[in-house]
Scaffold this motif. Structure first.
Motif, PDB file in Angstrom:
ATOM      1  N   CYS A 276       0.804  -1.260   0.073  1.00 44.95           N
ATOM      2  CA  CYS A 276      -0.013  -0.089  -0.052  1.00 44.95           C
ATOM      3  C   CYS A 276       0.921   1.146   0.004  1.00 44.95           C
ATOM      4  CB  CYS A 276      -0.801   0.063   1.291  1.00 44.95           C
ATOM      5  SG  CYS A 276      -1.893  -1.379   1.415  1.00 44.95           S
ATOM      6  N   ASN A 277       0.813   1.725  -1.085  1.00 43.98           N
ATOM      7  CA  ASN A 277       1.837   3.146  -1.053  1.00 43.98           C
ATOM      8  C   ASN A 277       0.890   4.512  -0.692  1.00 43.98           C
ATOM      9  OD1 ASN A 277       4.285   4.429  -1.866  1.00 43.98           O
ATOM     10  ND2 ASN A 277       3.168   5.494  -3.723  1.00 43.98           N
ATOM     11  N   GLU A 278       0.776   4.687   0.479  1.00 39.06           N
ATOM     12  CA  GLU A 278      -0.195   5.685   1.444  1.00 39.06           C
ATOM     13  C   GLU A 278      -1.173   4.727   1.782  1.00 39.06           C
ATOM     14  OE1 GLU A 278      -0.394   7.719   3.043  1.00 39.06           O
ATOM     15  OE2 GLU A 278       0.993   9.290   2.809  1.00 39.06           O
ATOM     16  N   GLY A 279      -1.899   5.389   2.830  1.00 37.60           N
ATOM     17  CA  GLY A 279      -3.071   4.601   3.119  1.00 37.60           C
ATOM     18  C   GLY A 279      -4.373   4.634   2.545  1.00 37.60           C
ATOM     19  N   HIS A 280      -4.291   5.288   1.342  1.00 38.86           N
ATOM     20  CA  HIS A 280      -5.465   5.108   0.587  1.00 38.86           C
ATOM     21  C   HIS A 280      -5.912   4.027   0.335  1.00 38.86           C
ATOM     22  CE1 HIS A 280      -3.496   9.118  -0.911  1.00 38.86           C
ATOM     23  NE2 HIS A 280      -4.404   9.280  -0.200  1.00 38.86           N
ATOM     24  N   ALA A 281      -5.048   2.929   0.089  1.00 37.69           N
ATOM     25  CA  ALA A 281      -5.287   1.762  -0.367  1.00 37.69           C
ATOM     26  C   ALA A 281      -5.450   0.680   0.772  1.00 37.69           C
ATOM     27  CB  ALA A 281      -4.202   1.106  -1.327  1.00 37.69           C
ATOM     28  N   ALA A 282      -5.433   0.843   2.139  1.00 41.59           N
ATOM     29  CA  ALA A 282      -5.479   0.002   3.410  1.00 41.59           C
ATOM     30  C   ALA A 282      -6.598  -1.086   3.100  1.00 41.59           C
ATOM     31  CB  ALA A 282      -5.558   1.057   4.555  1.00 41.59           C
ATOM     32  N   LEU A 283      -7.627  -0.582   2.552  1.00 47.30           N
ATOM     33  CA  LEU A 283      -8.882  -1.410   2.516  1.00 47.30           C
ATOM     34  C   LEU A 283      -8.396  -2.770   1.799  1.00 47.30           C
ATOM     35  CD1 LEU A 283     -11.915   0.859   2.474  1.00 47.30           C
ATOM     36  CD2 LEU A 283     -10.892  -0.388   4.363  1.00 47.30           C
ATOM     37  N   CYS A 284      -7.309  -2.803   0.981  1.00 45.60           N
ATOM     38  CA  CYS A 284      -7.147  -3.933   0.373  1.00 45.60           C
ATOM     39  C   CYS A 284      -6.810  -5.100   1.282  1.00 45.60           C
ATOM     40  CB  CYS A 284      -5.687  -3.882  -0.636  1.00 45.60           C
ATOM     41  SG  CYS A 284      -4.177  -3.667   0.432  1.00 45.60           S
ATOM     42  N   ASN A 285      -6.452  -4.959   2.485  1.00 48.66           N
ATOM     43  CA  ASN A 285      -6.369  -5.743   3.393  1.00 48.66           C
ATOM     44  C   ASN A 285      -7.617  -6.347   4.077  1.00 48.66           C
ATOM     45  OD1 ASN A 285      -3.402  -6.247   3.059  1.00 48.66           O
ATOM     46  ND2 ASN A 285      -3.149  -4.626   4.840  1.00 48.66           N
ATOM     47  N   LEU A 286      -8.597  -5.461   3.927  1.00 50.17           N
ATOM     48  CA  LEU A 286      -9.791  -5.853   4.650  1.00 50.17           C
ATOM     49  C   LEU A 286     -10.393  -6.797   3.408  1.00 50.17           C
ATOM     50  CD1 LEU A 286     -12.217  -5.421   6.755  1.00 50.17           C
ATOM     51  CD2 LEU A 286     -13.239  -3.697   5.161  1.00 50.17           C
ATOM     52  N   GLN A 287     -10.310  -6.574   2.337  1.00 47.36           N
ATOM     53  CA  GLN A 287     -10.763  -7.507   1.347  1.00 47.36           C
ATOM     54  C   GLN A 287      -9.963  -9.212   1.426  1.00 47.36           C
ATOM     55  OE1 GLN A 287     -13.718  -7.559  -0.678  1.00 47.36           O
ATOM     56  NE2 GLN A 287     -13.050  -9.696  -1.088  1.00 47.36           N
ATOM     57  N   ARG A 288      -8.654  -8.948   1.680  1.00 49.58           N
ATOM     58  CA  ARG A 288      -7.948 -10.150   1.937  1.00 49.58           C
ATOM     59  C   ARG A 288      -8.387 -11.012   2.987  1.00 49.58           C
ATOM     60  NH1 ARG A 288      -2.404  -8.949   2.004  1.00 49.58           N
ATOM     61  NH2 ARG A 288      -2.110 -11.118   1.315  1.00 49.58           N
ATOM     62  N   LEU A 289      -8.461 -10.259   3.846  1.00 53.82           N
ATOM     63  CA  LEU A 289      -8.982 -10.826   5.176  1.00 53.82           C
ATOM     64  C   LEU A 289     -10.332 -11.944   4.968  1.00 53.82           C
ATOM     65  CD1 LEU A 289      -8.428  -8.359   8.146  1.00 53.82           C
ATOM     66  CD2 LEU A 289      -7.316 -10.278   8.022  1.00 53.82           C
ATOM     67  N   CYS A 290     -11.215 -10.981   4.158  1.00 54.75           N
ATOM     68  CA  CYS A 290     -12.640 -11.770   3.939  1.00 54.75           C
ATOM     69  C   CYS A 290     -12.475 -12.929   3.341  1.00 54.75           C
ATOM     70  CB  CYS A 290     -13.427 -10.940   3.163  1.00 54.75           C
ATOM     71  SG  CYS A 290     -14.334  -9.423   4.200  1.00 54.75           S
ATOM     72  N   ASP A 291     -11.303 -12.692   2.078  1.00 51.79           N
ATOM     73  CA  ASP A 291     -11.250 -13.865   1.317  1.00 51.79           C
ATOM     74  C   ASP A 291     -10.409 -15.244   1.943  1.00 51.79           C
ATOM     75  OD1 ASP A 291     -12.023 -12.568  -1.034  1.00 51.79           O
ATOM     76  OD2 ASP A 291      -9.864 -11.867  -1.526  1.00 51.79           O
ATOM     77  N   TYR A 292      -9.559 -14.925   2.708  1.00 49.60           N
ATOM     78  CA  TYR A 292      -9.238 -15.998   3.680  1.00 49.60           C
ATOM     79  C   TYR A 292      -9.939 -16.509   4.627  1.00 49.60           C
ATOM     80  CZ  TYR A 292      -4.010 -15.163   2.126  1.00 49.60           C
ATOM     81  OH  TYR A 292      -3.070 -15.049   1.261  1.00 49.60           O
TER      82      TYR A 292
END
Length: 855
Positions: A276-292
Motif C-alpha cells: 500500500c503506497n499511502e493509506g488510501h489503499a489500506a482496505l485491500c487488506n480488509l478484502q484479503r481478510l474476507c477472502d481467507y
C-alpha cells in the motif's frame, strides 16, 4: 408551383470514428506507442518526433495521438523513407530485446496499490510527488525485471490544469481525457465485451471498467467508474484525483483497496507481497481478510496472521493531519457488513482504525488500519522514518518510538526518466557499459571526473538555452492573454537570460514548503538579482490544491512581486507545472532550491532529479537532503531550529540564503577562467554527481525495498501458509492463549539488591534484581527487562537503556528471572520493569503488543 425560400430537412448525422490506417511497414510504431517504455527512452521519443516535428508538438508529444492525427498520405510517405525505417527498426529491436529478457525469479512478486501514477504528462493520473514516485517505481521494476503489477484509477479529468487570471489568481481547469488517444488498452471479457468489475458498496454494486497501461514489462491496471451502469452519484468516483467530498473519498478508497484486490482475483493474479503506497489503499487488506476467512475457512486471527505477513504500508506524510479519517457514521454506511463477514464485532473493526481502541469519539483512520494489518511499515527517508516512529507510537503502547519496528527507505528517482538525453549520452560515453544495471555503485559514478570540464559546462549551458527557448515558445501566448500589456511581456521575455545564474523552485504550493521565504527582504533580493556582475534569475512553478487558499495566496504573491519593475524577468512564475515542464526545469536551471519547514518534507525527490543533470542543490537539511548533502557538493541550511517562533526562524533562514548567494554561490558561478567557464563550479557539479547521485536512484530504492522488506516478508509468509496454514494457525492459537491469561500472570516475589528499590542509586554500580513469575500454564512465553528512561531539555522521555533479565529456573508454572542493572551517568532517570510475551516466530515485539509494567 410557388417556390419556398427553403426546403431542407434536419440531417441525421452519424458519428464515425476514422482510425488512422497505418501501413504495414510502420506497424512497429503502433506497438511502441502503446507501451510507455518510450517515456524513459529518449531514442524512442526522438523517433516519434522525427516523424513530424510540428505535429509532435501539436499532439502534446503523445505518440498515440501523433499517429492518429497523421494523414494517410504522410504515413505512406514515411513508409518509403529508408532512413526512418532503419531508425525505427533500431529502436524496435532495442525494445523487443528488452521485453524478451527472461524475468528474475529470485525476488518476491509484488502487487502495488497507489491512488496516482506519474508516468508521462500524457496520462493525467497524477498530481505531484506521490504519483511521480509511483510512476518511477513501476519503471524501475520494469528495468529490474521483477514480477510486479500496479493498481490504480483511470481518471476522466485527472488533476486540474492550472492557469492564472490577470491578477495572479490560480484557476483550476478540469479537462476530460479521451481514453482512445492515450497509451492504454481496455480489457475485454471472454465474450469480447469491455470487462466490468462489480465492486460491492453498501447494498449495491459499483461497476468499473478496467484498463491497462503497459509500463515496459510491468502492467498497470486502472479502474474507471465512468460507466452508464452506475448511478449519477457513482460515475464520478474516478472523475477527479483528490476531488469531491469525504464521501467520495470513502468511495474511492473502497474502490482502490477492495476493488483492486477483486480485480487481481478476476484476472487470476496472485502476488507474494501487497504494498500500500499511502493509506488510501489500506482496505485491500480488509478484502484479503474476507477472502481467507470465506475461501480458506480461517478464523479472523488466523487470517490476520496471513495477511499481515504479506503486506507493507509506506507512509508519505509526516503529520497526523495528513492522514485520511472517516466519521463512524460514514464508515459504517459503506463498511457496516464487513464485521459480520470477518466474524468480529463492529466495535472491533472500528478499533482497527483507532489509535485508542474503545474510544467511540475517535474516527477511523486508514493509516492506523494499515499499520494494524501490515507486518511492515516504512517512511520515505531516514528522518521521516524517525518522525513516523513517533507519529504511530500510540498504536503500539508499551513501547517507545526509538524501539519501533517502523523502518524507512529513502526515495529515489528513475534515472533514465529524469536525466536528459544529453546527460545520458555523457554517462554512456564515459561510464562502463553496464552502468544502468549497477546504478548504486559510487565507483561507477566517479567516472564523471573523466569528463572534460568544458564538456560539463557546455552541457549545462545547452540545457539552460533549451529551457529559455521552451519558456519563450510555450508561455508567450498565455502570458499575453493573462497578463495584459504586450510591451511588458516582450520586455520580460527579453530579460530571461540563459547566461545568468538560474535558480529553480518548483513543487506543490503548500505553506510548509515556504515559497515565500525568498521574499522576506525585497530590497536585498533586488540587489541580488540586479547585480550587474553576478545576475541571478529565479523560476517558480507549482500548483496549490484548489481548496488550499493559503497556497494559492503564495502564488498570487509571487506573481505580484514578479511584475514589479525591479523583478521583471528576474522572478518568473511558470504555470501548469507537470512532468513535461519538470523535465525542462530539473535539467535547465543551475540550482534547485528547496526551503521546507523542517521536518515536514518527508523526502522530496525533485532535487534528486536535478542532481542527475548536473544541477546543484540549495536546500534545508530535511528529507533526502539531510542524508544526501556532502560538503563541496551543494549548499545546505541547517536542520537545527534556532527560534521556536516560526516567523523569526523564517527570517533567519532567508538571511542565510541571501548570505550563501552573495558570498559563495554567485562568486563561484561567475569565477570564469580564460576558457570562459567556472572551474570551481564544474568541480562542485562533479562532486555532486560522483558522491550523491548513486545513492538516490530508483534502482537503489527498489533494491532497498527488496532487501529490507519484500524478500524477508515473502519468506516468512511462505512459512506461515505451508501445510494448510499450519504455522499461521499455531501463532494465532498461541496469541489467543496468552491473551486469555495475560491479566492473571503475576509476580510471586521480587528480590532487589540493596539500594535498588530506593530513590537514589549510584552510577556505575551493578545491582541485581530477581523476579519469580507465575505464567499461569504458559510454556516459557514471558520475557522481562528493566527499562530506563532519561528526559531531554524539552521534557521528552527517551529510552536510556533496556536490560533483559534471564530465566534461570523453572518450577512448574513458576519462572525465576534474574539480571544485572546499572546506570553509567549521574542524573535523574525513570526505571520500570516491563513484561512481554515472547515467541521466536514473531517478526518483532510489536506484532503482539501486550505489555505489563511492574515497579
Amino acid at each position: 408551383m410557388r417556390i419556398k425560400v427553403s426546403n431542407t430537412n434536419v440531417p441525421m448525422w452519424k458519428e464515425v470514428t476514422v482510425k488512422s490506417h497505418i501501413p504495414e511497414e510502420l506497424m512497429k510504431l503502433e506497438e511502441l506507442a502503446h507501451n510507455v517504455w518510450w517515456a524513459w527512452n529518449y531514442e524512442a521519443r526522438y523517433l516519434f518526433e522525427s516523424l513530424d516535428t510540428e505535429l509532435w508538438q501539436e499532439s502534446g508529444e503523445n505518440p498515440v495521438l501523433l499517429l492518429e492525427k497523421m494523414s494517410y498520405e504522410k504515413l505512406e510517405q514515411l513508409a518509403q523513407d529508408e532512413t526512418l525505417l532503419k531508425r525505427m527498426n533500431e529502436v524496435y529491436d532495442k525494445f523487443t530485446a528488452y521485453m524478451q529478457e527472461p524475468p528474475r525469479t529470485d525476488r518476491a512478486s509484488v502487487a502495488y496499490f497507489c491512488m496516482e501514477y506519474g508516468l508521462t504528462h500524457v496520462l493525467k493520473i497524477y498530481s505531484g510527488g506521490l504519483g511521480i514516485l509511483a510512476g518511477d517505481y513501476l519503471k524501475e521494476a520494469s528495468d529490474s525485471n521483477v514480477d510486479m503489477c500496479g493498481v490504480g484509477f483511470l481518471y476522466r479529468y485527472g488533476y486540474f490544469t492550472q492557469s492564472l487570471s490577470m491578477d495572479g489568481q490560480q484557476i483550476a481547469n478540469y479537462e476530460p481525457q479521451n481514453f482512445n488517444e492515450l497509451p492504454l488498452i481496455q480489457l475485454l471479457d471472454e465474450a469480447g465485451q469491455p470487462l466490468v468489475l462489480d465492486v460491492p458498496y453498501l447494498d449495491y454494486y459499483v461497476h468499473a471498467y478496467v484498463w491497462k497501461v503497459q509500463v515496459g514489462r510491468v502492467p498497470l491496471y486502472l479502474l474507471d467508474t465512468d460507466n452508464e451502469l452506475n448511478s449519477e452519484y457513482d460515475r464520478p468516483i474516478t472523475h477527479q484525483l483528490y476531488g469531491g467530498d469525504w464521501e467520495n473519498r470513502m468511495k474511492q478508497e473502497i474502490l482502490l483497496g477492495i476493488g483492486g484486490v477483486l480485480l487481481l482475483k478476476r484476472l487470476g493474479i496472485k502476488k507474494d507481497i501487497y504494498h500500500c503506497n499511502e493509506g488510501h489503499a489500506a482496505l485491500c487488506n480488509l478484502q484479503r481478510l474476507c477472502d481467507y476467512i470465506e475461501n480458506d475457512h480461517l478464523s479472523f486471527n488466523e487470517a490476520l496472521e496471513v495477511v499481515r505477513s504479506s503486506s507493507l504500508y509506506t507512509v508519505h506524510t509526516p503529520v497526523p493531519a495528513g492522514h485520511d479519517y472517516f466519521d463512524e457514521g460514514l464508515f459504517g454506511k459503506y463498511m457496516g457488513g464487513y464485521a459480520q463477514r470477518l466474524g468480529i464485532s463492529w466495535g472491533e473493526l472500528m478499533d482497527m482504525g483507532r489509535i485508542n481502541p474503545g474510544d467511540g469519539s475517535e474516527r477511523f483512520c486508514m493509516s492506523t488500519f494499515a499499520c494494524n494489518t501490515c507486518q511492515e511499515v516504512n517512511g520515505v527517508s531516514w528522518l521521516h522514518g524517525k518522525v513516523s516512529k513517533e507519529m504511530f507510537s500510540g498504536i503500539w503502547k508499551g513501547y517507545f518510538p526509538e524501539e519501533s519496528h517502523v523502518g524507512y527507505v529513502t526515495n529515489g528517482v528513475h534515472y533514465p526518466s529524469w536525466a536528459s538525453g544529453e546527460w545520458q549520452h555523457i554517462y554512456s560515453k564515459y561510464f562502463p557499459k553496464e552502468h544502468l544495471k549497477d546504478q548504486s555503485n559510487e565507483k561507477i559514478w566517479e567516472h564523471i571526473y573523466d569528463v572534460p570540464d568544458e564538456e560539463i559546462w557546455n552541457a549545462r549551458m545547452s540545457a539552460k538555452r533549451r529551457l529559455v527557448d521552451y519558456i519563450r515558445k510555450e508561455f508567450t501566448r498565455d502570458w499575453l492573454k493573462n497578463q495584459g500589456d504586450p510591451a511588458r511581456i516582450v520586455s520580460l521575455l527579453d530579460k530571461i537570460n540563459p547566461n545568468a545564474l538560474i535558480i529553480g523552485f518548483a513543487r506543490r504550493f503548500a505553506t510548509y514548503k515556504r515559497a515565500h521565504l525568498l521574499f522576506t527582504d525585497l530590497d536585498r533580493l533586488s540587489r541580488i538579482v540586479n547585480n550587474p556582475h553576478y545576475p541571478v534569475q529565479f523560476i517558480f512553478a507549482g500548483k496549490a490544491h484548489p481548496h488550499d487558499g493559503a497556497g494559492q495566496g503564495l502564488i498570487k504573491q509571487i506573481i505580484e512581486i514578479s511584475r514589479r519593475p525591479e523583478f521583471l524577468g528576474k522572478i518568473v512564475f511558470l504555470e501548469n507545472y507537470d512532468i513535461r515542464l519538470a523535465r525542462r526545469l530539473v535539467s535547465g536551471v543551475d540550482i534547485w532550491m528547496n526551503t521546507p519547514t523542517r521536518p515536514l518534507e518527508a523526502s522530496g525527490t525533485s532535487g534528486e532529479k536535478a542532481l542527475m543533470n548536473g544541477v546543484l542543490n540549495l536546500s534545508v537539511l530535511d528529507g533526502w537532503w539531510l542524508e544526501g548533502y556532502r560538503e563541496g557538493a551543494g549548499w545546505a541550511l541547517t536542520e537545527k531550529r534556532t527560534y521556536q517562533n516560526q516567523s523569526h526562524q523564517d527570517q533567519l533562514d532567508a538571511t542565510t540564503i541571501y548570505n550563501l548567494l552573495e558570498k559563495e554561490i554567485q562568486p563561484l558561478y561567475y569565477a570564469r577562467n580564460a576558457r570562459g567557464y567556472s572551474g570551481g563550479w564544474v568541480r562542485t557539479v562533479k562532486s555532486s554527481i560522483a558522491h550523491i547521485a548513486p545513492h538516490y536512484t530508483m534502482k537503489r530504492q527498489l533494491d532497498d525495498y527488496y532487501d529490507r522488506f519484500y524478500n524477508r516478508e515473502a519468506e516468512r509468509h511462505c512459512a506461515l501458509v505451508a501445510g494448510d496454514f499450519a504455522k499461521a494457525k499455531a501463532i494465532a492459537a498461541w496469541k489467543e492463549r496468552v491473551a486469555e491469561v495475560w491479566d492473571s500472570i503475576s509476580v510471586v516475589s521480587s528480590t532487589l539488591s540493596e539500594g535498588l528499590g530506593a530513590s537514589n542509586i549510584e552510577s556505575g554500580r551493578n545491582y541485581t534484581c530477581t523476579y519469580v513469575i507465575d505464567e499461569k500454564g504458559l510454556d516459557d512465553a514471558i520475557g522481562l527487562e528493566v527499562v530506563t528512561l532519561s528526559r531531554d531539555a524539552d521534557g521528552k522521555d527517551h529510552v536510556y537503556s533496556v536490560e533483559p533479565l534471564q530465566m534461570v529456573c523453572r518450577e512448574g508454572n513458576l519462572y525465576t528471572f534474574t539480571g544485572q542493572y546499572s546506570v553509567s551517568n549521574a542524573g535523574i532517570y525513570r526505571i520500570c520493569l516491563r513484561m512481554f510475551p515472547k515467541n521466536e516466530d514473531l517478526p518483532y515485539r510489536q506484532d503482539f503488543c501486550y505489555v505489563r509494567w511492574f515497579i
